[in-house]
Design a protein around this motif. Structure first.
Motif, PDB file in Angstrom:
ATOM      1  N   LEU A  29      18.838  11.775  25.609  1.00 23.68           N
ATOM      2  CA  LEU A  29      18.134  10.924  26.570  1.00 23.68           C
ATOM      3  C   LEU A  29      16.613  10.897  26.366  1.00 23.68           C
ATOM      4  O   LEU A  29      16.005   9.823  26.475  1.00 23.68           O
ATOM      5  N   PRO A  30      15.928  12.024  26.056  1.00 26.34           N
ATOM      6  CA  PRO A  30      14.483  11.947  25.798  1.00 26.34           C
ATOM      7  C   PRO A  30      14.144  11.013  24.633  1.00 26.34           C
ATOM      8  O   PRO A  30      13.174  10.254  24.695  1.00 26.34           O
ATOM      9  N   PHE A  31      14.973  11.045  23.588  1.00 31.15           N
ATOM     10  CA  PHE A  31      14.758  10.140  22.457  1.00 31.15           C
ATOM     11  C   PHE A  31      14.962   8.694  22.889  1.00 31.15           C
ATOM     12  O   PHE A  31      14.170   7.802  22.534  1.00 31.15           O
ATOM     13  N   ILE A  32      16.033   8.446  23.663  1.00 35.70           N
ATOM     14  CA  ILE A  32      16.333   7.100  24.139  1.00 35.70           C
ATOM     15  C   ILE A  32      15.175   6.565  24.977  1.00 35.70           C
ATOM     16  O   ILE A  32      14.736   5.418  24.816  1.00 35.70           O
ATOM     17  N   ALA A  33      14.651   7.394  25.880  1.00 39.79           N
ATOM     18  CA  ALA A  33      13.550   6.965  26.751  1.00 39.79           C
ATOM     19  C   ALA A  33      12.313   6.625  25.940  1.00 39.79           C
ATOM     20  O   ALA A  33      11.650   5.609  26.186  1.00 39.79           O
ATOM     21  N   ALA A 155      28.206  15.325  18.725  1.00 33.41           N
ATOM     22  CA  ALA A 155      26.978  16.081  18.966  1.00 33.41           C
ATOM     23  C   ALA A 155      25.824  15.450  18.189  1.00 33.41           C
ATOM     24  O   ALA A 155      25.952  15.128  17.006  1.00 33.41           O
ATOM     25  N   LEU A 156      24.680  15.283  18.851  1.00 38.32           N
ATOM     26  CA  LEU A 156      23.521  14.670  18.228  1.00 38.32           C
ATOM     27  C   LEU A 156      22.679  15.729  17.526  1.00 38.32           C
ATOM     28  O   LEU A 156      22.479  16.817  18.051  1.00 38.32           O
ATOM     29  N   ASP A 157      22.208  15.397  16.337  1.00 39.96           N
ATOM     30  CA  ASP A 157      21.313  16.288  15.610  1.00 39.96           C
ATOM     31  C   ASP A 157      20.010  16.391  16.400  1.00 39.96           C
ATOM     32  O   ASP A 157      19.292  15.406  16.544  1.00 39.96           O
ATOM     33  N   PRO A 158      19.673  17.583  16.915  1.00 36.80           N
ATOM     34  CA  PRO A 158      18.476  17.699  17.765  1.00 36.80           C
ATOM     35  C   PRO A 158      17.184  17.342  17.046  1.00 36.80           C
ATOM     36  O   PRO A 158      16.232  16.902  17.674  1.00 36.80           O
ATOM     37  N   ALA A 163      12.387  14.070  20.946  1.00 39.52           N
ATOM     38  CA  ALA A 163      11.490  13.117  21.601  1.00 39.52           C
ATOM     39  C   ALA A 163      10.459  12.585  20.613  1.00 39.52           C
ATOM     40  O   ALA A 163      10.028  13.292  19.700  1.00 39.52           O
ATOM     41  N   ILE A 164      10.082  11.329  20.780  1.00 41.85           N
ATOM     42  CA  ILE A 164       9.161  10.663  19.862  1.00 41.85           C
ATOM     43  C   ILE A 164       7.726  10.897  20.324  1.00 41.85           C
ATOM     44  O   ILE A 164       7.415  10.700  21.498  1.00 41.85           O
TER      45      ILE A 164
END
Length: 216
Positions: A29-33, A155-158, A163-164
């Motif tokens: 979610l932080p990446f998506i945001a 599972a997503l690769d952290p 976050a960008i």
């Protein structure tokens, strides 16, 4: 993200397998945001079905005035989030306007169902400034965020989905590997390398990759 599984187990009818899926969504979610330049929230229906439980939240680093939403682990009445309720019921993505007294400008709200088979078990909402998606580049960012949500079952690769930061260059390509979006950081990086306009240029990578990130 063990809290998501615990919240689901305690307050919802979501199964353990479904909770694992939502944990994966929460991790990204932080990446998506950041990618969508939005405030993102993950909702699930409460056990009695009259409220929505906030499972996760993240906001873009570019949002100057974020919404005052319920915190993770809190409930919101179903009538307070009609788009979330309709998407949960129909499984279809929706777009509407959100009015919040704490924010001077209107916000555009996008809702996407997280499905287990044909059933939507949860909803992700993205809130962006109204009118911002009239720009083709911004629309590309939100559309790419939506595609990532649709493919977040494993599972997503952290590292890949961290976050960008403002210094990260972002490129988005179409199915033919042609660049259709490049943010300011990416354009600066390639300008230093002697490359002019990036739009329409093909990516070198052979795999079908929708987006990438470069560190300046």
């Amino acid at each position: 993200m063990d809290d998501i599984r615990g919240l689901c187990r305690t307050h919802t009818k979501i199964s353990g397998r479904q909770a694992e899926l939502l944990k994966n969504i929460g991790e990204g979610l932080p990446f998506i945001a950041d990618l969508a330049q939005a405030q993102a929230s993950l909702y699930a229906p409460s056990r009695e079905g009259k409220r929505f439980l906030v499972l996760a939240q993240a906001r873009s680093h570019t949002m100057v005035q974020p919404l005052r939403l319920a915190a993770v682990g809190e409930f919101v009445p179903a009538e307070a989030e009609p788009l979330v309720g309709e998407t949960l019921s129909t499984g279809k993505p929706l777009v509407g306007m959100r009015v919040d007294s704490s924010v001077p400008d209107l916000l555009e709200m996008h809702t996407y169902g997280i499905h287990d088979g044909q059933e939507a078990i949860s909803v992700v909402s993205l809130e962006v400034p109204a009118g911002s998606l009239q720009d083709r580049g911004s629309r590309c960012l939100v559309d790419t965020a939506r595609m990532i949500l649709q493919n977040s079952r494993s599972a997503l690769d952290p590292e890949a989905y961290r976050a960008i930061s403002p210094r990260d260059g972002i490129l988005i390509a179409d199915a033919y590997e042609r660049i259709i979006y490049a943010n300011a950081a990416a354009q600066h990086i390639f300008r230093v390398l002697g490359v002019g306009s990036l739009l329409g240029v093909r990516l070198d990578a052979p795999e079908d990759r929708k987006s990438t990130r470069l560190n300046s």
